[in-house]
Design a protein around this motif. Structure first.
Motif, mmCIF file in Angstrom:
data_model
loop_
_atom_site.group_PDB
_atom_site.id
_atom_site.type_symbol
_atom_site.label_atom_id
_atom_site.label_comp_id
_atom_site.label_asym_id
_atom_site.label_seq_id
_atom_site.Cartn_x
_atom_site.Cartn_y
_atom_site.Cartn_z
ATOM 1 N N VAL B 100 14.954 11.201 10.571
ATOM 2 C CA VAL B 100 14.317 9.907 10.818
ATOM 3 C C VAL B 100 13.694 9.414 9.513
ATOM 4 C CG1 VAL B 100 12.286 8.841 11.889
ATOM 5 C CG2 VAL B 100 13.891 10.134 13.299
ATOM 6 N N ALA B 101 13.996 8.177 9.177
ATOM 7 C CA ALA B 101 13.342 7.556 8.026
ATOM 8 C C ALA B 101 12.372 6.507 8.571
ATOM 9 C CB ALA B 101 14.376 6.896 7.116
ATOM 10 N N THR B 102 11.127 6.613 8.149
ATOM 11 C CA THR B 102 10.121 5.681 8.658
ATOM 12 C C THR B 102 9.105 5.392 7.562
ATOM 13 O OG1 THR B 102 8.542 5.283 10.457
ATOM 14 C CG2 THR B 102 8.693 7.541 9.662
ATOM 15 N N GLY B 103 8.200 4.477 7.860
ATOM 16 C CA GLY B 103 7.186 4.137 6.862
ATOM 17 C C GLY B 103 5.790 4.225 7.458
ATOM 18 N N ASP B 104 4.798 3.841 6.668
ATOM 19 C CA ASP B 104 3.425 3.944 7.160
ATOM 20 C C ASP B 104 3.159 2.922 8.259
ATOM 21 O OD1 ASP B 104 3.933 2.730 4.575
ATOM 22 O OD2 ASP B 104 1.877 2.007 4.583
ATOM 23 N N GLU B 133 1.450 2.569 1.548
ATOM 24 C CA GLU B 133 0.132 1.984 1.827
ATOM 25 C C GLU B 133 0.157 0.459 1.886
ATOM 26 O OE1 GLU B 133 -2.802 3.777 -0.756
ATOM 27 O OE2 GLU B 133 -2.575 5.741 0.182
ATOM 28 N N ILE B 134 1.278 -0.091 2.308
ATOM 29 C CA ILE B 134 1.390 -1.557 2.388
ATOM 30 C C ILE B 134 2.564 -1.914 3.294
ATOM 31 C CG2 ILE B 134 3.034 -1.942 0.466
ATOM 32 C CD1 ILE B 134 -0.192 -3.966 0.783
ATOM 33 N N TYR B 135 2.536 -3.133 3.852
ATOM 34 C CA TYR B 135 3.716 -3.640 4.547
ATOM 35 C C TYR B 135 4.571 -4.353 3.515
ATOM 36 C CZ TYR B 135 2.123 -2.692 9.290
ATOM 37 O OH TYR B 135 1.762 -2.074 10.444
ATOM 38 N N THR B 138 7.422 -7.371 5.461
ATOM 39 C CA THR B 138 6.770 -8.597 5.914
ATOM 40 C C THR B 138 5.941 -9.223 4.789
ATOM 41 O OG1 THR B 138 5.018 -7.242 6.851
ATOM 42 C CG2 THR B 138 6.716 -8.022 8.372
ATOM 43 N N LYS B 139 6.098 -8.669 3.597
ATOM 44 C CA LYS B 139 5.564 -9.238 2.362
ATOM 45 C C LYS B 139 4.067 -9.111 2.161
ATOM 46 C CE LYS B 139 9.529 -12.076 1.820
ATOM 47 N NZ LYS B 139 10.191 -13.284 1.510
ATOM 48 N N GLY B 140 3.594 -7.889 2.234
ATOM 49 C CA GLY B 140 2.310 -7.601 1.625
ATOM 50 C C GLY B 140 1.058 -7.601 2.473
ATOM 51 N N GLN B 141 1.171 -7.327 3.765
ATOM 52 C CA GLN B 141 -0.063 -7.140 4.547
ATOM 53 C C GLN B 141 -0.510 -5.680 4.461
ATOM 54 O OE1 GLN B 141 2.840 -8.152 5.889
ATOM 55 N NE2 GLN B 141 2.568 -10.377 6.016
ATOM 56 N N TYR B 142 -1.781 -5.422 4.797
ATOM 57 C CA TYR B 142 -2.265 -4.042 4.728
ATOM 58 C C TYR B 142 -1.666 -3.212 5.855
ATOM 59 C CZ TYR B 142 -5.697 -4.841 8.468
ATOM 60 O OH TYR B 142 -6.302 -5.107 9.654
ATOM 61 N N SER B 143 -1.610 -1.907 5.619
ATOM 62 C CA SER B 143 -1.009 -0.991 6.596
ATOM 63 C C SER B 143 -2.068 -0.010 7.088
ATOM 64 C CB SER B 143 0.145 -0.225 5.942
ATOM 65 O OG SER B 143 -0.336 0.981 5.359
ATOM 66 N N PRO B 144 -1.737 0.829 8.061
ATOM 67 C CA PRO B 144 -2.737 1.802 8.536
ATOM 68 C C PRO B 144 -3.070 2.889 7.519
ATOM 69 C CG PRO B 144 -0.674 2.057 9.744
ATOM 70 C CD PRO B 144 -0.533 0.830 8.903
ATOM 71 N N THR B 145 -2.363 2.907 6.370
ATOM 72 C CA THR B 145 -2.787 3.841 5.332
ATOM 73 C C THR B 145 -3.410 3.116 4.129
ATOM 74 O OG1 THR B 145 -0.532 3.892 4.422
ATOM 75 C CG2 THR B 145 -1.122 5.666 5.946
#
Lengths: 614, 344
Positions: B100-104, B133-135, B138-145
């Motif tokens: 599985v490939a996933t992101g934060d 540590e970023i979305y 969707t071009k640059g919103q903060y992420s849960p990390t």
């Protein structure tokens, strides 16, 4: 004193009591015995969502209605002939369903001052003449139960739990039923592990029976002869069980393992319970962390080559929506069983409704067509689930199978098919890498190949992004998207060529066609039969296939002067029919969490024609 | 490199090229994802399973385009749900090797519920969590990390969300293999991927990945050659925790609290240092918590590896057990039920 024996064609009994009084068990036992003596029957369990609401309250009342007879029984009955009321709350909430002159068996011991007050009675209805329009039979069920167990040294709590079997025994006596089915049940349930409980329940069951026989209160007993059903082997079956084994049968016929990814939800959970016991049929059940994971795991299992299913009810359907859209895009077989319940939101979890139709047909973002089938009766859930599986595999598509709370928990005799009679479900996985393209299509069905991981040379990627026709590569090309939108729709339309023509019960043309779908079958058929008997030119067509419609449906609709569509929603099939066929159909609806009343539908037919003789 | 084994009938040796697709890779130039893809493709030929048994599954996000670039069976699913698809695939066919490939965002925000349940069940799926540590997509919103105070498109006044520590989350969820590595240390990344592949059960790998467009340099103190030695401590099983250019510093435990010490001032020697035990879950939590103390180096490597029954094997075992007790299910008997009657 000699007791007279009177023969009846049909009887409806309604058992009502506290949620903890065991009314569902009592009703189920009476049902199983009625089935085994050969009656036709239909049942309606009617219980609250609360597991054990406070005793004596009106909202804690749990009911079970059974309509059985020696003739074709289509509905659980609009009203009942006998009301077995275990307490005042049960009586006050259900008396309106008892026919005038009907029998009330009331457990007098529960009509205490406190219980009367909780039910909202200012005076004891058993003692004044408020029930004079009925045949009231007062039985001290609690005390008689205790008397039967007096030497067994049981707690009051245990004794109290046995009293439903006294009522059952009494009803067995009254309707001249054998006890052996319930005796076998008690022995199997408690027998070895809790011999004392087995003994107690057996005693109480027999005490109820003997009470009817010996007391002078009851002067008449009734006989309901076996129904003249077509020859064959029969069993009694509930809708959810029928759904579960329909899925297993389809998997076995297709020679695939069955995968169920699901999350517990009323009233669908029994399908999970049933399937989780059938591991030796190569059934894998996965209780996921939520509704979304449930459907996603099923899509994963389908991708890997299992017959994959997810089961749920309305709120779960809402959560699964995005994933079902992905299944449309991936063009993988997937069966989604939606056991509809009252809504919106949490709504009425234990009550029935038919209001997820538009959600099933249209409820996804963008153009996401899929096949929708619906079950008509509890036993018919078998055929609906089987057919949903067959179509899913043949057309490589998600198929939504709509049942409902009434079908799920209702029961009826089922003429058991032989394995050989079941339609074949051929499966051919893609094997040959030569010229393989994940989105090439079968000329006739437009189905794409089912190419499962583990097949050498067929490595390919699929996903939710728009596919290029044939290659399945990512494509943002405008014309390609337009083409794919139409191909996905065309594939679903072509299912119409694979399914049977719509049949009609009654004259092929006439004044009124009553068009229905799903769990309203019995009510509509009953109403139409009565209207026909009164000389009206009325016919009934009941849809198994809601999307796509059978190819002759339009033709049928135009042959009648008027079309009536009764539904337990505010006109969802009505909208689809009007939009597609431009006929001035009218609806009839009652959205009460209960089956439609045959009498009300019949009245509506009469009104449309303008009096009995039109 | 380990010996290349393949069991496909043609017995063709697989190479990196066998795992590359004909699709143009559409990540931004300079993205850390390129390195992760390259390292995974590099070690894949070493594994003993057949190529057709490999399945790469993803959700939505930059990292989730991964399957399109792996020439294996691949499923690009919906946002956050890859672990659920992977579970279904594994239960349906346990012999498949599922990655599985996933992101934060995909794995820890919208898909947080699925990743924890995958980990607790111990389905043998290998999870590559690309943490930037970023979305990105969707071009640059903060992420849960994303870090407290981080200024992003959706947090112009700074993030007020306390971030997840992915490794701690995985440990808390009961994962049986938890590791951290980074895009800019190819050798270490390859080694962790090898170890994850060899693990029996769910393997969770957090990979520090640079998003050079929306969060450039987020991990540079740990990933760049000139600062890495001072800011990273590599975890090696049964070896003391040493760091610094000349391995002149170490980590010791003061009670339950790790602290950085110098081995050069004579106060402490190598024998005072914490020795890593990757089978010790209590230690794993302590190491995961080092992130909260800015004076400590960042641990990289395997935090925990434990042995637990495989979910998909238990599914198979239960079926076998029921079959041995009740026999192979007979469909007609199921249709007939326990009680039935015949009408002539």
């Amino acid at each position: 004193m000699a007791k007279s024996l009177q023969t009846l064609d049909e009887v409806t009994i309604r058992f009502v009591g506290d949620s903890g009084d065991g009314m569902q068990l009592t009703g189920t036992q009476f049902t199983n015995t009625a089935a085994l003596v050969g009656n036709d029957l239909s049942t309606l369990p009617d219980f609250p969502a609360e597991i054990r609401a406070p005793a004596g309250t009106t909202y804690g009342v749990s009911g079970f209605q059974i309509h059985f007879g020696s003739q074709d029984i289509l509905t659980p009955g609009d009203t009942c002939d006998v009301l077995v009321a275990m307490n005042p709350a049960a009586l006050i909430t259900n008396i309106k369903l008892l026919k005038s002159g009907g029998i009330i068996i009331a457990n007098t011991d529960a009509f205490t001052e406190k219980n009367l007050r909780m039910a909202g009675y200012s005076a004891n209805p058993l003692e004044d003449d408020s029930l004079s329009g009925y045949n009231l039979q007062k039985v001290g069920i609690t005390k008689l139960t205790a008397n039967a167990l007096v030497d067994m040294n049981l707690s009051t709590k245990v004794i109290d739990k046995c009293k439903n079997f006294f009522a059952l025994g009494l009803m067995y006596w009254m309707y001249n039923r054998p006890l052996d089915q319930s005796i076998r049940f008690i022995e199997a349930k408690f027998g070895k592990r809790e011999p004392q409980l087995a003994e107690a329940n057996l005693r109480v069951l027999k005490a109820g029976y003997n009470y009817g026989d010996t007391t002078e209160i009851f002067t008449t007993r009734y006989e309901v002869k076996p129904a003249k059903l077509p020859p064959g082997k029969y069993r009694n079956i509930m809708g959810n069980t029928a759904t579960a084994i329909g899925l297993v049968a389809a998997a076995k016929k297709a020679e695939l393992p069955l995968f169920l990814g699901t999350y517990p939800i009323t009233p669908a959970s029994d399908i999970l319970h049933e399937l989780s016991r059938l591991k030796n049929y190569d059934v894998k059940t996965f209780q996921a962390e939520d509704e979304i994971a449930a459907v996603c795991s099923a899509i994963g299992a389908s991708y890997a080559g299992n017959l994959a299913v997810t089961t749920t009810s309305g709120p779960g359907m809402a959560l699964k929506t995005e994933a079902i859209g992905l299944a449309v895009m991936l063009e993988l077989p997937l069966v989604i069983v939606d056991v509809q319940r009252g809504g919106p939101s949490t709504g009425l979890p234990t009550k029935t409704e038919q209001a997820d139709l538009l959600q099933a047909v249209h409820g996804r973002n963008s153009e996401a067509p899929l096949c929708v089938v619906a079950a008509a009766t509890p036993a018919d859930c078998f055929d609906a689930a089987y057919e949903a599986s067959r179509l899913a595999i043949k057309f490589m598509t998600p198929v939504i199978c709509l049942t409902d709370g009434y079908l799920a928990n209702g029961a009826e005799p089922w003429k058991i098919p032989t394995v050989e009679e079941l339609k074949e479900i051929p499966v051919s996985f893609a094997k040959d890498p030569e010229g393989f393209h994940p989105y090439s299509r079968d000329e006739k069905t437009l189905a794409r190949p089912w190419a499962i991981p583990g097949t050498p040379g067929l490595e390919h990627r699929i996903g939710g992004i728009e596919k290029e026709n044939i290659t399945g590569n990512i494509s943002y090309d405008p014309d390609n998207h337009d083409l794919m939108v139409r191909l996905r729709a065309e594939k679903i339309e072509r299912i119409a060529a694979d399914i049977p023509l719509q049949t009609v019960h009654g004259p092929e043309e006439g004044d009124v066609l009553v068009l229905g779908w799903g769990g309203t079958f019995g009510s509509i058929r009953s109403a139409v039969n009565r209207a026909q008997a009164s000389g009206l030119a009325v016919a009934h067509a009941h849809l198994r296939y809601v999307n796509p419609f059978p190819r002759n449906l339009g033709e049928i609709l135009y042959k009648y002067k008027k079309v009536l569509i009764p539904e337990i929603n505010t006109g969802q099939l009505l909208k689809l029919i009007r939009a597609k066929y431009l006929v001035p159909a009218v609806g009839y609806d009652a959205v009460k969490g209960l089956p439609l009343r045959a009498e009300d539908i019949e009245q509506r037919i009469q009104d449309m024609i303008g009096g009995k003789n039109g | 490199m380990a010996e290349t084994i393949t069991t496909s009938p043609e017995a063709v040796k697989l190479t990196v090229k066998d795992f590359q697709t004909d699709q143009d890779v559409r990540w931004c130039p300079g993205c850390g994802d390129y390195s992760i893809l390259a390292q995974v493709q590099r070690v894949m030929p070493e594994f003993s399973h057949k190529k057709e048994d490999l399945v790469t599954i993803s959700g939505i996000g930059c990292s989730s385009r991964f399957p399109y670039y792996m020439n294996t069976f691949g499923l690009h699913s919906i946002h956050g749900r890859a672990p659920a698809f992977a579970t279904g695939v594994k239960i349906a066919n346990p012999k498949l090797q599922v990655w599985v490939a996933t992101g934060d965002g995909d794995g820890l925000s919208i898909g947080g519920n699925h990743i924890i349940h995958l980990l607790r069940r111990n389905v043998s799926v290998k999870v590559l969590l690309f943490n930037n540590e970023i979305y990105g997509l969707t071009k640059g919103q903060y992420s849960p990390t994303s870090r407290m105070g981080q200024v992003t498109k959706s947090t112009p006044a700074g993030s007020i969300d306390n971030p997840f520590v992915p490794v701690s989350l995985a440990l808390g969820a009961g994962a049986t293999f938890v590791a951290r590595t980074m895009d800019r240390d190819p050798k270490h990344l390859q080694e962790i991927v090898r170890k994850a592949e060899a693990h029996r059960g769910t393997a969770f790998i957090e990979i520090y990945q640079n998003c050079n467009v929306f969060n450039d340099g987020a991990f540079f103190p740990f990933t760049e050659k000139d600062t890495r030695d001072d800011n990273v401590v590599y975890l090696e099983h049964e070896k003391p925790l040493l760091f610094g250019k000349k391995k002149q510093n170490g980590i010791r435990l003061n009670g339950f609290t790790p602290e950085a010490v110098s081995l050069e001032d004579g106060k402490f020697s190598a024998s005072d240092l914490l020795v890593h035990d990757q089978n010790d879950s209590t230690l794993a939590f302590i190491l995961a918590n080092m992130i909260h103390n800015p004076t400590l180096p960042r641990p990289m490597g395997i935090f925990l590896e434990q042995s637990r029954p495989l979910y998909e094997e238990e599914v198979v075992n239960q079926i076998a057990k029921v079959k041995s007790k009740k026999g192979e299910g007979d469909l007609q008997a199921l249709l007939d039920g326990d009680e039935n009657w015949v009408i002539q």
